[in-house]
Enzyme design. Sequence first.
Site, short mmCIF file in Angstrom:
data_model
loop_
_atom_site.label_atom_id
_atom_site.label_comp_id
_atom_site.label_asym_id
_atom_site.label_seq_id
_atom_site.Cartn_x
_atom_site.Cartn_y
_atom_site.Cartn_z
CG ASN A 9 -1.73 1.23 1.38
OD1 ASN A 9 -1.80 2.05 0.46
ND2 ASN A 9 -2.37 1.39 2.53
CD1 TRP A 10 3.31 1.05 -3.12
CD2 TRP A 10 3.49 2.47 -4.84
NE1 TRP A 10 4.02 0.42 -4.11
CE2 TRP A 10 4.14 1.27 -5.19
CE3 TRP A 10 3.46 3.50 -5.78
CZ2 TRP A 10 4.77 1.09 -6.41
CZ3 TRP A 10 4.08 3.33 -7.01
CH2 TRP A 10 4.74 2.13 -7.31
CE LYS A 11 -0.18 3.22 4.77
NZ LYS A 11 -0.04 3.31 6.21
CG HIS A 98 -5.75 1.94 5.40
ND1 HIS A 98 -5.28 2.87 6.30
CD2 HIS A 98 -4.74 1.07 5.19
CE1 HIS A 98 -4.03 2.56 6.62
NE2 HIS A 98 -3.67 1.47 5.96
CD GLU A 100 -2.88 5.47 6.79
OE1 GLU A 100 -2.92 5.50 5.54
OE2 GLU A 100 -1.95 4.93 7.43
CD GLU A 170 -3.21 -2.32 7.42
OE1 GLU A 170 -2.17 -2.58 6.81
OE2 GLU A 170 -3.83 -1.26 7.27
N GLY A 176 2.91 2.53 10.79
CA GLY A 176 3.85 3.64 10.61
C GLY A 176 4.56 4.04 11.88
CB SER A 216 5.69 -1.53 11.95
OG SER A 216 5.32 -0.19 12.17
P1 13P Z 1 3.24 0.52 7.64
O1 13P Z 1 3.76 -0.76 7.05
O2 13P Z 1 3.95 1.74 7.12
O3 13P Z 1 3.18 0.46 9.14
O4 13P Z 1 1.72 0.68 7.12
C1 13P Z 1 0.86 -0.40 7.20
C2 13P Z 1 -0.37 -0.06 6.45
O5 13P Z 1 -1.13 0.81 6.86
C3 13P Z 1 -0.64 -0.79 5.21
O6 13P Z 1 -1.92 -0.56 4.76
#
Ligand code: 13P
Length: 258
Positions: A9-11, A98, A100, A170, A176, A216
């Site tokens: 997931n590149w966000k 997600h 976020e 998650e 993150g 992470s």
């Molecule tokens: P990180 O791997 O940067 O913690 O993010 C996980 C994530 O939100 C994947 O969707």
Amino acid sequence: MRKKIVAGNWKMNKTFEEANELIDDLVEALEETTPKRDNIVIVCPPFPYLEMASDIASDSYYSVGAQDVSAEESGAFTGEVSAAMLQSMDIEYCIVGHSERRAYHGESDSLIARKVNQLLANKIQPIVCCGEVLEEREANRQFDVVRRQITDGLFHLSDQQILNVVIAYEPVWAIGTGKTASPEQAQEMHAFIRSLLAEKYGKPIANEISILYGGSCKPSNAKELFANPDVDGGLIGGASLKASDFIQIVAAMNDARK
Ligand code: 13P
């Protein structure tokens, strides 16, 4: 047997040029790994790069996913992207729910359920995220939270439909932050999610559904996370932005003895 999956997931990262470079590096690195039958690698770049990623994907063995989709079918919804649009670009997967989006865009379980419906109606596999925030874990409410997210987001689906869903656990406190759930914490929650699926749909169906871990996940911990019986791969954020890191996580999936 359920599939093992590593999805990146590149966000909201990378310019077009950087994205192109990352895809090129990834294709090169994937050529050197031995793909295992039934193991799936997915790349989820931002919307504007889906076509580029998808064009290049035809020469490699990764699939392409989007990071979100509209809950509406079509029409006057400025800025939204429909499932039908994604389908018309041969996008095979899409992340929904997600944390976020739940946190910054107020997405509810019922909205997520509608997005899942749109995707399935357009033959795109949803990767549905769930997970508790830190205060919920500290109050030992993580199982209640995840039960609600799974029940309200997914349990309206038929047996046939749920088989096309991928679930990603998650824990928000691990995203993150560099703080990963321990392999035991991940396994405990994944087994709980599978037990919920078994209660609703029966064991044979629950055993077919891939449940990914996210938060992470990186080359140094992927192997021990993926070694757990109910952890079927990972949804990777930060470590998916560097081809060499991502490919090591793909290798950890391929090496996982299960
Ligand atoms: P990180 O791997 O940067 O913690 O993010 C996980 C994530 O939100 C994947 O969707």
